[in-house]
Scaffold this motif. Structure first.
Motif, PDB file in Angstrom:
ATOM      1  N   MET A 162       0.848  -1.201   0.000  1.00 48.08           N
ATOM      2  CA  MET A 162       0.000   0.000   0.000  1.00 48.08           C
ATOM      3  C   MET A 162       0.881   1.247   0.000  1.00 48.08           C
ATOM      4  SD  MET A 162      -3.038   1.174   2.630  1.00 48.08           S
ATOM      5  CE  MET A 162      -2.048   1.093   4.130  1.00 48.08           C
ATOM      6  N   ARG A 163       0.572   2.158  -0.932  1.00 46.64           N
ATOM      7  CA  ARG A 163       1.265   3.441  -1.004  1.00 46.64           C
ATOM      8  C   ARG A 163       0.334   4.507  -0.415  1.00 46.64           C
ATOM      9  NH1 ARG A 163       5.748   3.101  -3.950  1.00 46.64           N
ATOM     10  NH2 ARG A 163       5.855   5.352  -4.340  1.00 46.64           N
TER      11      ARG A 163
ATOM     12  N   ARG B 176       5.236  -1.075   8.034  1.00 47.93           N
ATOM     13  CA  ARG B 176       4.626   0.138   7.500  1.00 47.93           C
ATOM     14  C   ARG B 176       4.381   0.036   6.003  1.00 47.93           C
ATOM     15  NH1 ARG B 176       7.728   5.511   9.879  1.00 47.93           N
ATOM     16  NH2 ARG B 176       6.807   5.486  11.967  1.00 47.93           N
ATOM     17  N   PRO B 177       3.357   0.751   5.525  1.00 46.29           N
ATOM     18  CA  PRO B 177       3.216   0.904   4.071  1.00 46.29           C
ATOM     19  C   PRO B 177       4.284   1.864   3.543  1.00 46.29           C
ATOM     20  CG  PRO B 177       1.576   2.224   5.218  1.00 46.29           C
ATOM     21  CD  PRO B 177       2.290   1.435   6.277  1.00 46.29           C
ATOM     22  N   THR B 178       4.324   2.012   2.242  1.00 48.02           N
ATOM     23  CA  THR B 178       5.191   3.031   1.643  1.00 48.02           C
ATOM     24  C   THR B 178       4.531   4.388   1.851  1.00 48.02           C
ATOM     25  OG1 THR B 178       5.899   1.431  -0.015  1.00 48.02           O
ATOM     26  CG2 THR B 178       6.362   3.749  -0.471  1.00 48.02           C
TER      27      THR B 178
ATOM     28  N   GLN C 219       1.593   3.121  13.838  1.00 48.50           N
ATOM     29  CA  GLN C 219       2.220   2.309  14.872  1.00 48.50           C
ATOM     30  C   GLN C 219       1.460   1.016  15.133  1.00 48.50           C
ATOM     31  OE1 GLN C 219       2.079   3.837  18.883  1.00 48.50           O
ATOM     32  NE2 GLN C 219       4.224   3.341  19.275  1.00 48.50           N
ATOM     33  N   SER C 220       0.206   0.956  14.698  1.00 48.80           N
ATOM     34  CA  SER C 220      -0.610  -0.233  14.972  1.00 48.80           C
ATOM     35  C   SER C 220      -0.172  -1.440  14.139  1.00 48.80           C
ATOM     36  CB  SER C 220      -2.086   0.066  14.697  1.00 48.80           C
ATOM     37  OG  SER C 220      -2.335   0.221  13.300  1.00 48.80           O
TER      38      SER C 220
ATOM     39  N   ILE D  68       9.457   9.426   8.480  1.00 48.72           N
ATOM     40  CA  ILE D  68       8.537   9.482   7.342  1.00 48.72           C
ATOM     41  C   ILE D  68       8.959  10.601   6.401  1.00 48.72           C
ATOM     42  CG2 ILE D  68       6.133   9.832   6.644  1.00 48.72           C
ATOM     43  CD1 ILE D  68       5.326   8.885   9.462  1.00 48.72           C
ATOM     44  N   PRO D  69       9.081  10.336   5.096  1.00 48.18           N
ATOM     45  CA  PRO D  69       9.411  11.404   4.141  1.00 48.18           C
ATOM     46  C   PRO D  69       8.355  12.505   4.168  1.00 48.18           C
ATOM     47  CG  PRO D  69       9.618   9.238   3.120  1.00 48.18           C
ATOM     48  CD  PRO D  69       8.957   9.015   4.445  1.00 48.18           C
ATOM     49  N   PHE D  70       8.816  13.750   4.178  1.00 46.96           N
ATOM     50  CA  PHE D  70       7.917  14.902   4.319  1.00 46.96           C
ATOM     51  C   PHE D  70       8.151  15.872   3.176  1.00 46.96           C
ATOM     52  CE2 PHE D  70       6.866  19.179   5.591  1.00 46.96           C
ATOM     53  CZ  PHE D  70       5.709  19.059   6.341  1.00 46.96           C
TER      54      PHE D  70
END
Length: 371
Positions: free
Chosen positions: A1-2, A27-29, A22-23, A49-51
């Motif tokens: 999932m993106r 992690r997805p992308t 966190q759940s 996380i990329p911002f």
């Protein structure tokens, strides 16, 4: 999932999304689209996380010139959001609040990308009201909020809290973080992620009396630290040891919430999730310039007996008597604690992630069917 997350302005627009991520152990992308230069960027980047920042601005309660300039910023932000969604090839967009969600949400809708909105407060602001008709669904913290949306649009999940708060450690263990004994009274004061000057002034004026009652953990924000430290230094040595000053708490904030007997705080959205998760009775002081949403949050908790509300301009005179009354009445405090606990929804983050995953999967299946 993106997954693209859109949100900015305050920690209240960041922490719920981080809790949702966190759940899951995997992690997805991810890509976070915010405004840049604000509080959200360091929090997001600290989480790995990329911002990217885009243009955005508010329209509510501003002069005509500012509204015109911010309208242009939103238009530029839409173009930027369109490009980022195309480049990233998002499967689903998760909007958590703030004006930046408007251009991102509109771009997602026009590109036919699923859009899930998270509304942490009891009442929606302008951005959420504008986006809701375009969204696949709106996840909300409590049942009364669903009435603000078309039938079937809102899904009541609760407010997503950090994993450490959804399954908290024992109170006695949390207190060891601050070297506070299990039998001592502990008051937590917090103005939220950016602090609250009026709360800080009220506590400073009453700190001698408050530290006679018990320990005080005071999370004051980044601007008032110097004069508060001077105030602490003027206390007798024994009371200085009971006055714990912090400009900000990251992971330790969970321990502070679990350790405390009572909290004095603004009534931002986190009050609807974090205080119930920590079983923490509250004195809520709604921010007087934020529209109605903080009063709605505070009233929701107060009407159920989990909190007491105080107007901002009355806090200086009412703080000490109220703290004394509540911390001196174990029966009432325990009733508030049990009511708070009954409002907790520890599975909220997991439920929201499952909704995101379901939206992404449905789009992938649809694309495969048409290929």
């Amino acid at each position: 999932m993106r997954l693209v997350i859109a949100g900015g302005g305050t920690g209240g627009h960041v922490y719920p999304a981080l809790s949702v991520l966190q759940s899951r152990t995997q992690r997805p992308t991810l890509l976070w689209i915010g405004t840049g230069g604000g509080l959200e960027q360091p929090l997001v980047e600290r989480a790995g996380i990329p911002f990217v920042g885009i243009s955005a601005g508010g329209l509510r309660g501003l002069g005509p010139g500012t509204v015109a300039r911010n309208s242009l910023r939103l238009a530029r932000g839409f173009v930027q959001a369109w490009r980022w969604l195309r480049t990233f090839q998002a499967d689903v967009v998760f909007a958590t609040g703030g004006y930046v969600t408007v251009p991102v949400g509109l771009a997602a809708w026009l590109q036919r990308r699923p859009l899930l909105i998270e509304l942490p407060d009891l009442e929606p602001g302008l951005a959420i009201k504008a986006l809701a008709p375009l969204a696949n669904a709106v996840v909300v913290s409590a049942e009364p909020t669903a009435a603000h949306f078309a039938a079937g649009k809102a899904i009541v999940t609760g407010y997503p809290v950090r994993l450490e708060l959804a399954h908290p450690k024992p109170k006695a263990v949390a207190r060891t973080t601050f070297d506070i004994g299990r039998d001592e009274r502990l008051l937590l004061v917090t103005g939220g992620s950016q602090g609250a000057h009026s709360l800080n002034r009220a506590v400073a004026a009453s700190v001698a009396a408050l530290t006679e009652i018990g320990h005080v953990i005071h999370v004051h924000g980044r601007s008032d630290g110097q004069w508060l430290q001077a105030q602490r230094a003027a206390l007798p040595t024994e009371q200085q040891g009971r006055y714990h000053l912090f400009d900000y708490l990251h992971a330790e904030m969970v321990d502070a919430l679990v350790a405390a007997d009572l909290v004095v705080a603004r009534a931002g959205a986190s009050a609807l999730g974090e205080f119930p998760a920590a079983h923490l009775p509250a004195i809520l002081v709604p921010y007087p310039y934020s529209g109605a949403h903080q009063w709605a949050n505070a009233t929701f908790l107060a009407e159920r007996g989990a909190a007491v509300t105080v107007a901002d301009d009355r806090l200086a005179t009412e703080l000490v008597p109220l703290v004394q009354s509540l911390l001196g009445d174990e029966q009432r405090l325990d009733a508030m604690r049990r009511t708070m606990a009954g409002l907790a929804r520890p599975d909220a983050a997991e439920r929201i992630f499952e909704l995101l995953q379901g939206l992404a999967t449905s789009v992938t299946a649809s694309q495969q069917a048409h290929s």
